[in-house]
Design an enzyme around this catalytic site. Structure first.
Site: not given
Ligand SMILES: *Cc1c(COP(=O)(O)O)cnc(C)c1O
Length: 403
Positions: A152, A186, A206-208, A244, A332
Site C-alpha cells: 500500500n 490494494q 475491502s470495499a472502500h 446482523t 495509519c
C-alpha cells in the site's frame, strides 16, 4: 488565487461511486428487514445479500459458499489468520513479510507474544520478496503463509502465484499442509483477481479502496479450508462473522467491485497516464528526488517519491494548504514520526524515507489535477528546502564542486 481540491490519497480511501450510493439507498429505507427473519421483510434483505455474494464470488472466480462479508479489510485479515490458527489447534511457525499492512504485521507480532514463531521475509530495494528466501524460510512446523498482493505504500506486486506453486510442491511432500493467505486490499478493483489462478487459500479485500463504502470487507476462504470463529454470537456468515449483516454495505460492496471490474482496463490506462505525467513533471522540475520502488511491477495508481532534505510531513501540510491531499508512509502511521517500515525494509536511506510522500490516484482524477500539482509543488519544495540547514550546506558544497 486558484482554489482547487485535488485528492491524491486513493490508497488510503476512495470516494463512494454515485452508482454505488444509488444501489445502496433502498436498503437504508424500504428494505430494512433483518436478513435472518423468515418474513417478507427479512427475505428481501436476504435475497439482496445472496445476490451480492454470488456477484462477488463470480468476480473473484470463487463460489458463493467461499465468500464471507466482514466489517473491513483488517477484520478479514484477522479472521483469516487467527481463524486458521485456531482451527489448526497447535502452535507453530508463520511466514509473512516485513512490508505487510499493520492489519497483518501487528497480528503477527501478537502471535509472537502468544508463542508462535514468525519469519518476516525481507524485500529488495523495490519492495519485492524473493521466492528463494521464501523456500528457505519453510520449516517442518510452518502452518500459515501471509503475503500481501500489492504493497500500500509503494505499490509493489508480490509473486503470489509463484509462492503458491512452490507451496503446492512443498505440500505434496508433507502431512501438515501449509495454508496461504493474501491481503489483496490494494489490488481489488485494479487487477482482475482470480483466486484459483493466484492459488491462495484465503484472500482479503475491502470495499472502500475501490469506490465502495467504508466498513465492509470480504474474505474468500477456499472450500475445505477449516477456520474457527474468533468472535461468537450468531450463525451469520457461517458463524465466522456473527452479527446482523449490513445489507446496504454488502450490496454496495458487490456493486463497487462489479463497476471497477467492468472498467478495469480503461481506469488503469487513465490512471497510469496521470501517474507518469506527474512523475515526469516532478523529475523535470525538482532536483534531488527519488522514486521509491520504481523497479518493481506495481499497481498503476501509486507514486512514492522522496524529496531529499525535507520532511514529508511538512510537505503534506503545505500541500494541504493548497488543497492537495497526499500521504506520508501509510495513513495509519502518520502522526508518528517513525520512518515507514516499508521504506526502511527497502533500505531507503532514513533521511530520504523522512522526505517520502505517496501520491495515489483514482479514476476520478484528471489531467488538470496533475497540472495544478505541478504548478504548486516545485515552489513549496524549494521554500521548504531554503529553510533546511542540511540543504543549504549541501548546496554550498555543490557550488564548491565537493559533491
Ligand atoms: C487499507 C488496507 C487494509 C485495511 O482495510 P480496512 O478496510 O481499512 O480495515 C489492509 N491492508 C491493506 C494493504 C490496505 O491498504
Amino acid at each position: 488565487m486558484e482554489k482547487r481540491k485535488v485528492y491524491l490519497d486513493n490508497s488510503a480511501t476512495t470516494p463512494v461511486a454515485s452508482e454505488v450510493i444509488k444501489e445502496m439507498q433502498p436498503y437504508f429505507g424500504d428494505i430494512y428487514g433483518n436478513p435472518s427473519s423468515f418474513h417478507f421483510f427479512g427475505r428481501r434483505a436476504k435475497t439482496a445479500i445472496d445476490k451480492s455474494r454470488a456477484k462477488v464470488a463470480e468476480l473473484l472466480n470463487a463460489s458463493p459458499e467461499e465468500i464471507l462479508f466482514t466489517g473491513c479489510g483488517t477484520e478479514s485479515d484477522n479472521i483469516a489468520i487467527f481463524g486458521l490458527l485456531n482451527a489448526y489447534g497447535k502452535k507453530g511457525h508463520i511466514i509473512t513479510t516485513r512490508i505487510e499492512h499493520h492489519a497483518v504485521l501487528y497480528s503477527c507480532r501478537h502471535l509472537e507474544e502468544l508463542g508462535y514463531e514468525v519469519t518476516y521475509l525481507d524485500v529488495d530495494k523495490d519492495g519485492v520478496i524473493s521466492v528463494e528466501d521464501f523456500k528457505k524460510a519453510v520449516k517442518g512446523n510452518t502452518i500459515l503463509v501471509s503475503i500481501m498482493h500489492a504493497n500500500n505504500e509503494v505499490g509493489a506486486i508480490q509473486p503470489i502465484e509463484a509462492i503458491a506453486n512452490e507451496l503446492k510442491k512443498i505440500n505434496k511432500t508433507r502431512k501438515n499442509k501449509i495454508y496461504f493467505h493474501t491481503d489483496a486490499v490494494q489490488t481489488a478493483g485494479k487487477l482482475r483477481l482470480d483466486v484459483k489462478k493466484l492459488g491462495v487459500d484465503m484472500l482479503a479485500i475491502s470495499a472502500h479502496k475501490f469506490n465502495g463504502p467504508k466498513g465492509i470487507g470480504v474474505l474468500y476462504v477456499k472450500k475445505g479450508v477449516k477456520i474457527s470463529p474468533i468472535m461468537f454470537g450468531g450463525h451469520h456468515e457461517n458463524g465466522l462473522r456473527p452479527g446482523t449483516e449490513n445489507t446496504a454495505f454488502i450490496v454496495g460492496c458487490a456493486k463497487a467491485l462489479e463497476i471497477s471490474n467492468v472498467a478495469i482496463e480503461n481506469n488503469e490506462k487513465h490512471i497510469l497516464h496521470l501517474r507518469e505525467s506527474l512523475k515526469k513533471g516532478i523529475l523535470e522540475a525538482i532536483p534531488e528526488v527519488t522514486v521509491n520502488g520504481s523497479g518493481a511491477r506495481a499497481v498503476s495508481n501509486i507514486l512514492n517519491i522522496s524529496f531529499n532534505y525535507i520532511e514529508g510531513e511538512a510537505l503534506l501540510l503545505m500541500l494541504d494548504m493548497k488543497g492537495i491531499a497526499v500521504s506520508t508512509g501509510s495513513a495509519c502511521a502518520s502522526g508518528s514520526s517513525e520512518p515507514s517500515h516499508v521504506l526502511s525494509s527497502m533500505c531507503v536511506d532514513p533521511v530520504a524515507a523522512q522526505g517520502a510522500v505517496r501520491f495515489s490516484f483514482g479514476h476520478y482524477n484528471t489531467e488538470e489535477d496533475v497540472d495544478y500539482v505541478l504548478r504548486v509543488l516545485p515552489k513549496i519544495v524549494s521554500n521548504l528546502r531554503s529553510m533546511s540547514p542540511v540543504w543549504n550546506l549541501s548546496l554550498s558544497d555543490r557550488k564548491k564542486g565537493k559533491i
